[in-house]
Design an enzyme around this catalytic site. Structure first.
Site, mmCIF file in Angstrom:
data_model
loop_
_atom_site.group_PDB
_atom_site.id
_atom_site.type_symbol
_atom_site.label_atom_id
_atom_site.label_comp_id
_atom_site.label_asym_id
_atom_site.label_seq_id
_atom_site.Cartn_x
_atom_site.Cartn_y
_atom_site.Cartn_z
ATOM 1 C CG HIS A 130 -10.401 18.691 -37.926
ATOM 2 N ND1 HIS A 130 -10.405 17.645 -36.756
ATOM 3 C CD2 HIS A 130 -9.502 19.585 -37.664
ATOM 4 C CE1 HIS A 130 -9.302 18.274 -35.867
ATOM 5 N NE2 HIS A 130 -8.485 20.002 -36.661
ATOM 6 C CE LYS A 134 -5.900 16.743 -38.322
ATOM 7 N NZ LYS A 134 -4.710 16.784 -38.552
#
EC number: 1.17.1.8
Length: 240
Positions: A130, A134
């Site tokens: 990600h 995040k």
């Protein structure tokens, strides 16, 4: 339809954008909920979509229950106690929770469950990537995939391999946070001299926003209960 959006980050902004494209009205809480005593909108929403922070759950549920507004939640990082709180609220309002609103991930989840049944002696690794903003790791989707695998096999997650041999019934779970990855998940099944890999790549957070909005239309017509994304595609829906 007036759609209340909790969260003004990347997902909240994307949801508002698509809601406008579809001719509906996005109602957003612009300021951080941490500094607010309660949630308030300029107009009354017909449904709530929450992609914010686990710390906001109590305020979100209070508003949803007081106003009897259904709740679609895509917030990840909830504790088991918070998930239990979410399910308890579903006794009085419709609640749909999913760590991932991608149709592809839903199908992937079905595929890995079947693979885990058929390849019971193979070793399994879960890998996810990600963007560097995040905050939770592993991702909620990775946890969701691991839970599906655990429903078939007795597996213990390992998040960092150490200098010893891998033990039976262990599953490696690996997270990468770098660049601008919207989301990538892969489940690898390794046997003797062969490997099966099942992988999903998201190229934009638009797919998650569209899934959440689709879920909101469906949930608005449901009675109180705790629902999953899979219920949208069942013949008559469903709940737990």
């Amino acid at each position: 339809m007036n759609i209340g959006i909790i969260g003004n980050g990347k997902m909240g902004q994307r949801i508002a954008e698509i809601v406008k494209e579809q001719g509906d009205s996005p109602l957003q809480v612009i300021h951080s909920l941490r500094g607010l005593q309660s949630i308030d909108f300029a107009e009354s929403p017909e449904i709530l979509i929450d992609f914010s922070h686990p710390d906001n759950l109590e305020k979100v549920l209070a508003y949803s229950q007081e106003t009897h507004v259904p709740l679609v939640s895509g917030t990840t990082g909830y504790s088991q106690a918070q998930l239990a709180h979410l399910k308890k609220a579903a006794q009085t309002i419709p609640v749909l929770y999913s760590a991932n609103f991608s149709l592809g991930i839903m199908v992937m989840n079905r595929l890995i469950k079947q693979a885990a049944m058929d390849l019971a002696s193979w070793q399994i690794e879960v890998m996810e990537k990600h963007h560097d903003q995040k905050k939770d790791a592993p991702s909620g989707t990775a946890k969701y995939l691991v839970e599906t695998l655990q429903s078939v096999q007795n597996l213990t997650p390992v998040y960092q391999w150490t200098d010893k041999e891998r033990q039976a019934n262990e599953i490696g779970v690996h997270s990468i946070r770098a660049g601008s990855f919207p989301g990538e998940h892969e489940v690898l099944f390794a046997g003797n001299d062969e490997v099966l890999s099942i992988k999903h790549e998201a190229f934009s957070n638009r797919i998650f926003a569209q899934g959440a909005i689709q879920a909101s239309y469906w949930l608005k017509e449901q009675p109180p209960g705790f629902y999953h994304l899979e219920d949208l595609f069942a013949p008559k829906g469903g709940k737990q």
